[in-house]
Write a protein that holds these residues in place. Structure first.
Motif, mmCIF file in Angstrom:
data_model
loop_
_atom_site.group_PDB
_atom_site.id
_atom_site.type_symbol
_atom_site.label_atom_id
_atom_site.label_comp_id
_atom_site.label_asym_id
_atom_site.label_seq_id
_atom_site.Cartn_x
_atom_site.Cartn_y
_atom_site.Cartn_z
ATOM 1 N N ASP A 141 4.606 -20.971 -5.856
ATOM 2 C CA ASP A 141 5.840 -20.415 -5.283
ATOM 3 C C ASP A 141 6.391 -19.295 -6.162
ATOM 4 O OD1 ASP A 141 5.545 -22.241 -3.283
ATOM 5 O OD2 ASP A 141 6.957 -23.704 -4.137
ATOM 6 N N GLU A 142 6.453 -19.527 -7.444
ATOM 7 C CA GLU A 142 7.000 -18.518 -8.351
ATOM 8 C C GLU A 142 6.158 -17.249 -8.344
ATOM 9 O OE1 GLU A 142 8.023 -18.023 -13.135
ATOM 10 O OE2 GLU A 142 7.454 -19.983 -12.310
ATOM 11 N N GLN A 143 4.849 -17.399 -8.304
ATOM 12 C CA GLN A 143 3.951 -16.241 -8.320
ATOM 13 C C GLN A 143 4.033 -15.457 -7.000
ATOM 14 O OE1 GLN A 143 3.149 -19.283 -9.506
ATOM 15 N NE2 GLN A 143 3.197 -18.616 -11.667
ATOM 16 N N VAL A 144 4.271 -16.163 -5.904
ATOM 17 C CA VAL A 144 4.423 -15.468 -4.613
ATOM 18 C C VAL A 144 5.674 -14.602 -4.633
ATOM 19 C CG1 VAL A 144 4.883 -15.805 -2.163
ATOM 20 C CG2 VAL A 144 3.136 -17.183 -3.316
ATOM 21 N N ILE A 145 6.768 -15.129 -5.169
ATOM 22 C CA ILE A 145 8.021 -14.364 -5.241
ATOM 23 C C ILE A 145 7.839 -13.156 -6.159
ATOM 24 C CG2 ILE A 145 10.407 -14.455 -6.033
ATOM 25 C CD1 ILE A 145 10.447 -17.410 -5.179
ATOM 26 N N SER A 146 7.168 -13.367 -7.307
ATOM 27 C CA SER A 146 6.961 -12.256 -8.247
ATOM 28 C C SER A 146 6.112 -11.158 -7.610
ATOM 29 C CB SER A 146 6.293 -12.771 -9.515
ATOM 30 O OG SER A 146 7.128 -13.702 -10.195
ATOM 31 N N ALA A 147 5.125 -11.540 -6.846
ATOM 32 C CA ALA A 147 4.281 -10.547 -6.180
ATOM 33 C C ALA A 147 5.059 -9.784 -5.132
ATOM 34 C CB ALA A 147 3.067 -11.251 -5.558
ATOM 35 N N ALA A 148 5.957 -10.477 -4.409
ATOM 36 C CA ALA A 148 6.773 -9.814 -3.389
ATOM 37 C C ALA A 148 7.739 -8.820 -4.048
ATOM 38 C CB ALA A 148 7.531 -10.850 -2.578
ATOM 39 N N GLN A 149 8.376 -9.229 -5.149
ATOM 40 C CA GLN A 149 9.278 -8.331 -5.863
ATOM 41 C C GLN A 149 8.531 -7.094 -6.368
ATOM 42 O OE1 GLN A 149 10.962 -10.810 -8.889
ATOM 43 N NE2 GLN A 149 12.594 -11.602 -7.558
ATOM 44 N N ALA A 150 7.323 -7.298 -6.893
ATOM 45 C CA ALA A 150 6.538 -6.165 -7.377
ATOM 46 C C ALA A 150 6.158 -5.243 -6.231
ATOM 47 C CB ALA A 150 5.290 -6.676 -8.096
ATOM 48 N N LYS A 151 5.948 -5.787 -5.053
ATOM 49 C CA LYS A 151 5.609 -4.962 -3.885
ATOM 50 C C LYS A 151 6.813 -4.107 -3.480
ATOM 51 C CE LYS A 151 2.910 -3.819 -0.407
ATOM 52 N NZ LYS A 151 3.817 -2.906 0.282
ATOM 53 N N VAL A 152 8.006 -4.692 -3.520
ATOM 54 C CA VAL A 152 9.226 -3.935 -3.193
ATOM 55 C C VAL A 152 9.427 -2.819 -4.200
ATOM 56 C CG1 VAL A 152 11.734 -4.084 -3.030
ATOM 57 C CG2 VAL A 152 10.310 -5.856 -1.997
ATOM 58 N N ALA A 153 9.223 -3.095 -5.481
ATOM 59 C CA ALA A 153 9.386 -2.072 -6.519
ATOM 60 C C ALA A 153 8.399 -0.927 -6.313
ATOM 61 C CB ALA A 153 9.223 -2.698 -7.897
ATOM 62 N N VAL A 154 7.220 -1.226 -5.909
ATOM 63 C CA VAL A 154 6.228 -0.178 -5.660
ATOM 64 C C VAL A 154 6.637 0.673 -4.464
ATOM 65 C CG1 VAL A 154 3.847 0.243 -4.900
ATOM 66 C CG2 VAL A 154 4.309 -1.401 -6.719
ATOM 67 N N ASP A 155 7.089 0.050 -3.419
ATOM 68 C CA ASP A 155 7.516 0.816 -2.232
ATOM 69 C C ASP A 155 8.685 1.732 -2.579
ATOM 70 O OD1 ASP A 155 5.548 -0.468 -0.822
ATOM 71 O OD2 ASP A 155 6.899 -1.984 0.043
ATOM 72 N N LYS A 191 -0.069 -5.331 -9.506
ATOM 73 C CA LYS A 191 -1.401 -5.883 -9.772
ATOM 74 C C LYS A 191 -1.331 -7.114 -10.670
ATOM 75 C CE LYS A 191 -3.996 -1.568 -9.220
ATOM 76 N NZ LYS A 191 -4.874 -0.577 -9.879
ATOM 77 N N THR A 192 -0.413 -7.070 -11.647
ATOM 78 C CA THR A 192 -0.259 -8.245 -12.526
ATOM 79 C C THR A 192 0.245 -9.451 -11.748
ATOM 80 O OG1 THR A 192 0.207 -6.801 -14.413
ATOM 81 C CG2 THR A 192 0.881 -9.102 -14.599
ATOM 82 N N ALA A 193 1.210 -9.223 -10.870
ATOM 83 C CA ALA A 193 1.745 -10.325 -10.066
ATOM 84 C C ALA A 193 0.678 -10.879 -9.126
ATOM 85 C CB ALA A 193 2.959 -9.843 -9.283
ATOM 86 N N GLU A 194 -0.110 -9.981 -8.529
ATOM 87 C CA GLU A 194 -1.178 -10.448 -7.634
ATOM 88 C C GLU A 194 -2.244 -11.224 -8.401
ATOM 89 O OE1 GLU A 194 -2.473 -6.849 -5.864
ATOM 90 O OE2 GLU A 194 -0.977 -6.871 -4.241
ATOM 91 N N LEU A 195 -2.545 -10.775 -9.653
ATOM 92 C CA LEU A 195 -3.524 -11.508 -10.466
ATOM 93 C C LEU A 195 -3.008 -12.894 -10.822
ATOM 94 C CD1 LEU A 195 -6.183 -11.531 -12.039
ATOM 95 C CD2 LEU A 195 -4.979 -10.487 -13.965
ATOM 96 N N ASP A 196 -1.724 -12.995 -11.192
ATOM 97 C CA ASP A 196 -1.147 -14.311 -11.488
ATOM 98 C C ASP A 196 -1.203 -15.217 -10.262
ATOM 99 O OD1 ASP A 196 -0.647 -13.520 -14.062
ATOM 100 O OD2 ASP A 196 1.444 -12.940 -13.678
ATOM 101 N N LEU A 197 -0.954 -14.627 -9.085
ATOM 102 C CA LEU A 197 -1.010 -15.420 -7.855
ATOM 103 C C LEU A 197 -2.448 -15.851 -7.555
ATOM 104 C CD1 LEU A 197 0.343 -16.558 -5.327
ATOM 105 C CD2 LEU A 197 0.016 -14.307 -4.240
ATOM 106 N N LYS A 198 -3.407 -14.951 -7.799
ATOM 107 C CA LYS A 198 -4.813 -15.279 -7.536
ATOM 108 C C LYS A 198 -5.299 -16.388 -8.460
ATOM 109 C CE LYS A 198 -9.373 -13.115 -7.240
ATOM 110 N NZ LYS A 198 -10.142 -11.860 -7.420
ATOM 111 N N ARG A 199 -4.804 -16.409 -9.675
ATOM 112 C CA ARG A 199 -5.234 -17.429 -10.635
ATOM 113 C C ARG A 199 -4.687 -18.810 -10.315
ATOM 114 N NH1 ARG A 199 -5.039 -14.394 -16.588
ATOM 115 N NH2 ARG A 199 -6.963 -13.157 -16.263
#
Length: 412
Positions: A141-155, A191-199
């Motif tokens: 759950d935490e990694q999904v939220i971090s990945a979503a936040q990183a996606k918003v920052a990129v956009d 990419k870091t957030a997605e890697l944490d989620l993938k792991r």
């Protein structure tokens, strides 16, 4: 008693003692020959007492002696009677038998790349899986939220860069470059957030068969917690140890045959896969690894195997254990050629209950004395018991003719 009589008696006693010594002690005639005693005198002392007795003994003994002379073909004289056996050839060091332990060609203990609680396990013991397949998952759950936040920052960073580019000369180059750097940093964070989620997904690094899973959903695991052991059993590696005398004979790629101790009827074949680079100093053995195919998946890691490796081997002459004699110079045997004895030095390689392997100048089929060695001397004449038996076997064929002649003379 006069002095010359005493000397004569002492000389006779000395000669008789020498004769007894030569007759009963092996190698005595050789020692006398080395001391310079004439060969005729040695041969005279070596005559058996029975022959002297025949010269002036009873008629019955003479008749028996004449009968034996006829059975022996009228020859032989004082030559000793011996029993021989042909030399054979045996091969040693032509095979190696050892017990080894089997292992999968590839065995992996799967551990998580992150810590957390297990939410689900997607495989069970005995499943066949492929490389990269997910076998379990951690809470994410935490990694999904971090990945979503990183996606918003990129956009947001991309939108800012595009807006600055549209303004053209109204925006300085420095401001545009800062916006582009901010976009790149946001992409790296994504990419870091997605890697944490993938792991959070625990995947198998190799294909194989899943072993017993020792964890359950809800367990808290770390990067050192084993989730499952995956074995690739398409081939089995068998480690065994060989004596150091085979270290220069065994080679990679050499064929081996093996049998699983648990499956005694199975006949397996394989090759030498690898050889250790040193001999163990404690056991004086060399570690060798064989590779065996396992297409039917009947073999398991950890099984014990009986391994056999064949070599060209070393050939040595073999003689009867009774033929080997000993002297101060070492071991030797008596070989008979042209009805004469020859002393052949030998070096014992291997001693068995029924034969002895020797290193000597002996060829296959050479006759070696195993009985009657007490009176033999180097170069002396001998009589073969085998020939005596053959002559006795031929004798009954002539007896009926002699009997008929006697009956005819009686009738006349």
């Amino acid at each position: 008693m006069r002095l010359w009589k005493q000397l004569l008696i002492c000389l006779v006693i000395l000669l008789v003692g020498l004769g007894v010594w030569v007759h009963f002690v092996p190698g005595a005639d050789t020692m006398l020959a080395k001391a310079g005693v004439p060969p005729r005198l040695i041969a005279l002392m070596a005559k058996p007492a029975g022959e002297a007795k025949d010269g002036g003994g009873q008629e019955q003994a003479q008749g028996q002696g004449r009968g034996q002379g006829r059975n022996q073909g009228g020859g032989g004289g004082g030559a000793p009677l011996v029993v021989t056996q042909p030399v054979d050839i045996a091969v040693v060091n032509d095979r190696l038998n050892a017990i080894g332990n089997g292992a999968a060609i590839l065995s992996v203990s799967v551990t998580p790349l992150a810590t957390g609680n297990l939410t689900e396990i997607l495989v069970k013991s005995g499943d066949k899986i492929e490389k990269g397949q997910v076998i379990a998952r951690l809470d994410s759950d935490e990694q999904v939220i971090s990945a979503a936040q990183a996606k918003v920052a990129v956009d947001s960073a991309k939108e800012k860069v595009e807006r600055n580019r549209k303004l053209g000369d109204a925006v300085s180059v420095a401001v545009l470059r800062d916006a582009e750097f901010a976009m790149q940093a946001a992409e790296l964070a994504l990419k870091t957030a997605e890697l944490d989620l993938k792991r959070r997904d625990i995947v198998s690094p190799s294909a194989g068969i899943v072993g017993i899973i020792t964890v359950n959903p809800g367990d808290y695991v770390t990067t050192s917690t084993p989730i499952a052991v995956v074995d690739d059993r398409t081939q089995i590696l068998v480690d065994f140890w060989v004596p150091e005398r085979f270290s220069n004979k065994i080679s990679v790629g050499q064929d081996v045959s093996a049998t699983a101790i648990a499956l005694p009827t199975s006949e397996l074949s394989g090759v030498i896969d690898s050889i250790d680079n040193r001999v163990d100093a404690a056991s004086r053995t060399l570690r060798v690894r064989a590779r065996i195919d396992n297409p039917d998946d009947t073999l398991r890691a950890g099984m014990s195997f009986s391994v056999e490796v064949r070599f060209a081997g070393d050939q040595y002459p073999t003689v009867n254990p009774l033929a080997v004699q000993w002297s101060a110079d070492g071991s030797y045997v008596w070989r008979v050629q042209e009805e004469k004895s020859q002393k052949v030095p030998v070096k014992i390689i291997q001693r068995n209950s029924d034969k002895v392997l020797v290193d000597a100048e002996l060829a296959k089929g050479d006759a070696v004395v195993m009985e009657g060695v007490q009176r033999l001397r180097d170069g002396g004449a001998v009589r073969l018991a085998e020939q005596q038996e053959q002559r006795r076997d031929r004798k009954p064929a002539t007896e009926p003719t002699e009997q008929k002649v006697s009956e005819a003379e009686t009738a006349k």
